[in-house]
Each structure stands twice: as C-alpha cells, then as structure tokens.
Design a protein around this motif. Sequence first.
Motif, PDB file in Angstrom:
ATOM      1  N   PRO A  60       0.807  -1.225   0.000  1.00  0.00           N
ATOM      2  CA  PRO A  60       0.000   0.000   0.000  1.00  0.00           C
ATOM      3  C   PRO A  60       0.837   1.271   0.000  1.00  0.00           C
ATOM      4  CG  PRO A  60      -0.428  -1.325   1.971  1.00  0.00           C
ATOM      5  CD  PRO A  60       0.535  -2.092   1.152  1.00  0.00           C
ATOM      6  N   MET A  61       0.449   2.206  -0.833  1.00  0.00           N
ATOM      7  CA  MET A  61       1.071   3.521  -0.952  1.00  0.00           C
ATOM      8  C   MET A  61       2.547   3.466  -1.348  1.00  0.00           C
ATOM      9  SD  MET A  61      -0.940   5.848   1.902  1.00  0.00           S
ATOM     10  CE  MET A  61      -0.148   7.381   1.475  1.00  0.00           C
ATOM     11  N   ARG A  62       2.947   2.353  -1.932  1.00  0.00           N
ATOM     12  CA  ARG A  62       4.319   2.248  -2.446  1.00  0.00           C
ATOM     13  C   ARG A  62       4.293   1.943  -3.934  1.00  0.00           C
ATOM     14  NH1 ARG A  62       8.418   2.294   1.231  1.00  0.00           N
ATOM     15  NH2 ARG A  62       9.974   1.424  -0.169  1.00  0.00           N
ATOM     16  N   ARG A  63       5.322   2.406  -4.590  1.00  0.00           N
ATOM     17  CA  ARG A  63       5.482   2.231  -6.009  1.00  0.00           C
ATOM     18  C   ARG A  63       6.229   0.917  -6.280  1.00  0.00           C
ATOM     19  NH1 ARG A  63       4.627   6.238  -9.249  1.00  0.00           N
ATOM     20  NH2 ARG A  63       4.794   7.832  -7.653  1.00  0.00           N
TER      21      ARG A  63
ATOM     22  N   TYR B 280      -3.039  -2.386   9.600  1.00  0.00           N
ATOM     23  CA  TYR B 280      -3.470  -1.559   8.467  1.00  0.00           C
ATOM     24  C   TYR B 280      -4.996  -1.535   8.369  1.00  0.00           C
ATOM     25  CZ  TYR B 280       1.357  -1.849   6.694  1.00  0.00           C
ATOM     26  OH  TYR B 280       2.714  -1.783   6.548  1.00  0.00           O
TER      27      TYR B 280
ATOM     28  N   VAL C 204       1.611   8.297   8.369  1.00  0.00           N
ATOM     29  CA  VAL C 204       2.191   8.546   7.054  1.00  0.00           C
ATOM     30  C   VAL C 204       3.438   9.391   7.287  1.00  0.00           C
ATOM     31  CG1 VAL C 204       1.874   9.561   4.765  1.00  0.00           C
ATOM     32  CG2 VAL C 204      -0.054   8.459   5.911  1.00  0.00           C
TER      33      VAL C 204
ATOM     34  N   GLY D 115       5.196  10.454   2.897  1.00  0.00           N
ATOM     35  CA  GLY D 115       4.275   9.886   1.916  1.00  0.00           C
ATOM     36  C   GLY D 115       4.033   8.398   2.049  1.00  0.00           C
ATOM     37  N   LEU D 116       4.726   7.734   2.968  1.00  0.00           N
ATOM     38  CA  LEU D 116       4.627   6.274   3.096  1.00  0.00           C
ATOM     39  C   LEU D 116       3.897   5.870   4.369  1.00  0.00           C
ATOM     40  CD1 LEU D 116       8.341   5.464   2.194  1.00  0.00           C
ATOM     41  CD2 LEU D 116       6.373   5.289   0.671  1.00  0.00           C
ATOM     42  N   LEU D 117       3.121   4.805   4.274  1.00  0.00           N
ATOM     43  CA  LEU D 117       2.479   4.242   5.463  1.00  0.00           C
ATOM     44  C   LEU D 117       3.534   3.610   6.359  1.00  0.00           C
ATOM     45  CD1 LEU D 117      -0.649   2.316   4.156  1.00  0.00           C
ATOM     46  CD2 LEU D 117      -0.611   4.404   5.524  1.00  0.00           C
TER      47      LEU D 117
ATOM     48  N   PHE E  41       9.521   6.520  -3.423  1.00  0.00           N
ATOM     49  CA  PHE E  41       8.925   5.181  -3.327  1.00  0.00           C
ATOM     50  C   PHE E  41       7.423   5.248  -3.052  1.00  0.00           C
ATOM     51  CE2 PHE E  41      13.348   4.207  -1.681  1.00  0.00           C
ATOM     52  CZ  PHE E  41      13.754   3.562  -2.838  1.00  0.00           C
ATOM     53  N   ALA E  42       6.924   6.456  -2.850  1.00  0.00           N
ATOM     54  CA  ALA E  42       5.521   6.600  -2.425  1.00  0.00           C
ATOM     55  C   ALA E  42       4.592   6.833  -3.598  1.00  0.00           C
ATOM     56  CB  ALA E  42       5.405   7.772  -1.448  1.00  0.00           C
ATOM     57  N   ILE E  43       3.382   6.309  -3.506  1.00  0.00           N
ATOM     58  CA  ILE E  43       2.287   6.805  -4.335  1.00  0.00           C
ATOM     59  C   ILE E  43       1.239   7.367  -3.378  1.00  0.00           C
ATOM     60  CG2 ILE E  43       2.629   5.264  -6.314  1.00  0.00           C
ATOM     61  CD1 ILE E  43       0.330   3.553  -5.224  1.00  0.00           C
ATOM     62  N   SER E  44       0.432   8.275  -3.863  1.00  0.00           N
ATOM     63  CA  SER E  44      -0.558   8.893  -2.987  1.00  0.00           C
ATOM     64  C   SER E  44      -1.681   7.897  -2.686  1.00  0.00           C
ATOM     65  CB  SER E  44      -1.145  10.128  -3.657  1.00  0.00           C
ATOM     66  OG  SER E  44      -1.938   9.713  -4.747  1.00  0.00           O
ATOM     67  N   SER E  45      -2.412   8.154  -1.619  1.00  0.00           N
ATOM     68  CA  SER E  45      -3.527   7.265  -1.284  1.00  0.00           C
ATOM     69  C   SER E  45      -4.564   7.255  -2.416  1.00  0.00           C
ATOM     70  CB  SER E  45      -4.161   7.676   0.043  1.00  0.00           C
ATOM     71  OG  SER E  45      -4.551   9.029   0.019  1.00  0.00           O
TER      72      SER E  45
END
Lengths: 261, 261
Positions: free
Chosen positions: A155-158, A245, B97, B100-102, B236-240
């Motif tokens: 989750p929330m990682r690329r 989570y 967070v 940007g990461l959980l 390494f993060a993507i948004s929620s």
Amino acid sequence: MISLAPVRTPRMNSEFDLPALTDGLVGDDLRDGDVLVVSSKFVAISEGRIVSLSSVLPRAEAREVAAKYGFSPQLCELILRESDEVIGGVPGFVLAVKSGLLTPNAGIDKSNIEHGRVVLYPRSPHQSAEFLREALKFRRGTVLGVVISDSRLMPMRRGTVGVALACSGLEGILDLRGKGDLFGNILRVTSQAIADDLSSAAQLLMGESDERTPIVLVRGVSETLLRGSEYESRDFAISSEECVYMRSLGYKAKRRNRQFS
Amino acid sequence: MISLAPVRTPRMNSEFDLPALTDGLVGDDLRDGDVLVVSSKFVAISEGRIVSLSSVLPRAEAREVAAKYGFSPQLCELILRESDEVIGGVPGFVLAVKSGLLTPNAGIDKSNIEHGRVVLYPRSPHQSAEFLREALKFRRGTVLGVVISDSRLMPMRRGTVGVALACSGLEGILDLRGKGDLFGNILRVTSQAIADDLSSAAQLLMGESDERTPIVLVRGVSETLLRGSEYESRDFAISSEECVYMRSLGYKAKRRNRQFS
C-alpha cells in the motif's frame, strides 16, 4: 553467505511436467538445503490453470463489478470464482481476499500468456510446492525447500515486491516472540516472513517481463530455517481484525463471501 | 548470480562514524557495482537519532492518541513529531504517514537499544545513503550502491519483510511500462521495487533480534540497475488516491497534517 542463481526455462503456454522440466534444468550440483523459488505463474501453467476469457460466462454480479471498475465481465467472473471476498476496487483492479490474503484481482494475470487468455493461481499452492519437493527428492535424493512466489504491490508504495503463496520444507514464518535483542529487550510481536523475503530476493532475477527466469535456486539459507514444515497461503494470513493496516483504516470484514461494496 | 554476505558489526548504542566503521569491516574485496544494504536503525544510531523517552514532553494531542491506543504519551509525542499524518491505530501501534509512506509508529523503534530509549529514522535517509556511498568512494575509489532498509508488515500478512527508506547509486524502482512480456503483451502499469527486493533479500541475513548484522553486501545486481540515481522515501511513495489498497478500503486523505481519527 546466500547465493541466488537464475534457472532459465523455455517459454511455456500449456500444461507440462514441472518436476521433470525442473530436474533437467537445475544442473548437477543441487544440494541438500537448497531452496527453489518458483513463480506461481509457471506452476499454474504447468497445471493447465489457463482460461480463455471468451469461454467464460459472467454472472450478473460479475457484470455489476465489471461495470463499476471498468473492466471485462469475464475477468470479473473469474475473480469472483477465485476469491473469498471482493473488498472494493479502482479502475482495472479489484482488491479481493483469497485464502485469507489481500490479493489484487485474486491473483489472475494477463501477462506472460497469449492475448485473450489469463492464468489463475495454482489450485492449491502448498500442494504444488510439496509435490515439486517430493518429486525432486524422489528423482535426485536431494532434500530441498520450495517456495511458490508471486509479485504484489504494497500500500502507498510504487512497484511490486515478491510475495510467497506457499512453501514446503522450509520455515515460512520465523517466530521471534520471546527472543532477546542485542540489549536483552524481549521481542513481543515480531515474526519474520522468510518465504516473502526469499520471494523478493528471487524477484531480483525473475523480473516481470521477458526474462524467462521463473525459477531461482537459493543456496545458503540458514539450516535452522530448513525444516519439514509446510505453509499454505492461509498460514501467511492474519485476519483483518488483527491487522494494523485494516483496523487503522476502519475496515470491517463482511460476514458473507463474495460480497462487494 | 547474486550473492549476499553478512557484515557483522559491534553493538553500537551512540553516535559513530558509519563510513569509517563500514570501511574497516567490509574487507578488501569490495568491487565496483557492489551494493551495501544497511539497516536504517544502524544508520540512525550512527547519527545519534536516539531519544530517552523520559526526556520527552508530550503535548495534549499526544496524550489523547496515547490514551486511545494504549501506549506511552512520550512515544506518541515522538510519533506526532516524526509523521506527516496519523491515520489510526490499534493497541500498541499507530499507523502514520511519513514522507508519503504508510509507516507503523512513524518508524520509531524500541528494539536493539537500551530500555527506555528509542531510535528514530535517520533524519534524511537519502542523504545518509548518498553520504555513505560518497565516503566509501572517496576512501576506496569503489563505486557502490547503498540501500537504507527497514522491516515492515504487509496488510493481512504474518511477519515482517524488508522495505527501503532510500537508496543511492542504484535504480530503486524499475519502470517496466511499455516493455513486452514473453508473448509480446505490453506491460502497462508494472514497475518493480528493486530497493525493496534488496531490503527483503538482506533481511534473510540481518534478522530481527541479536544477529549483529546490520549491513549486507550484495554482489551481482544487474549492471542496468546500477546508476547514479538517488531515491528518497517520497520517490517510493504513491498517494492514497493512486493506491489500489487505500482506495478499495475507502480511505480519504485528510487535508491537514497530524490529524487523527
């Protein structure tokens, strides 16, 4: 020291004898205690778990999910068949629970197979792992570990990492509760996902596109981890009620299978 | 072939010179293209990122979070300071967070340090990675990759896996979009989390308790992955909003930092 060696295979697109093929490819120096990480897709193809989407008749519920998330009703039908529960989705993906684990699209994948066909997960990954392990033991007298691996997003990682669907002959989860750290603090909740770590390590060589490396031979895994254990997918799962989570995100498990919101 | 070798270190509990210590321990045969995976905790200790809980004065909000999730107000205060946002929690954990990461507990950890003290994440993991890489290049003339790693849970799975906080000299995320698979299908959304895979591979040797192996030397990583890139945590993060898990679970990002529900 741990070493990882790629085992390159021919491109396969229908049922085949996985132990025989593997036995022919791994070479002479396979040793007791080696671990084979095998891609779930390769195992699934060997078992003929391939479906032509055009042959699938979607139920009404599948059409509904498909319309909601904007993709093929045939694929949605397969996802419903393969999963315990569909939690939700985004365009092109649904998040399903399969064997207790969160699994986008119930593990069904369109890549590395002809257009119009999809590959399901092996029917019983731990039986596949045990079967390959036993067959290689019979053929060679070698005592191996086997991990069936896939790749998955966090989750929330690329980017995807490796994840284990099952393993055999290996401690898939190392329970560290009660063990001391460097300062004598007792670890209370820690366990280490050895089979997942091995799957991610193997992913460095397997890749995701046209590498033709669905098997990786791992040597040097600690002897303490090599045991006659079997781990099926459910053994890697914790319930949503136990999961930091899912609970933090306010998810409440549904009572029935195959519901979706 | 990829190999992983453990680098055992003394037990450290206060600031030290990480490049000098590493240089002394890795031995003579370090080669161009080798990758060092270094535990974030070891890096953080080298930078003196250690806090005695008794020295922390919790704000009202921290007392509130602490009461809700049943743990130390001092630790909650540090979590609030270290995180962008607190999403929720369960007893003993909050899901935050950070960059940007959980990140459960904003990466703050009580293990492998004296009782009553905690270790924060390095202040800037990618600067730490770049600093170690540059210092070893200066000392040895060797061009390395460096990954700063931690361990983390995946949702609904048992056990921790390795995860990267930052890397330097290495392609942390391999973008495969547009690449063909074995059957010429074009991959549309796939990228591979190389730095996470390396972190999980290293975790097989690092362990979680008293192994004294916070550094793992990886040799044989594909040359195509060894570049002068730097990846910080946000890379390494993507948004929620982009995340299949978060969207499927109905999570809506909050507008302000440091809110909690």
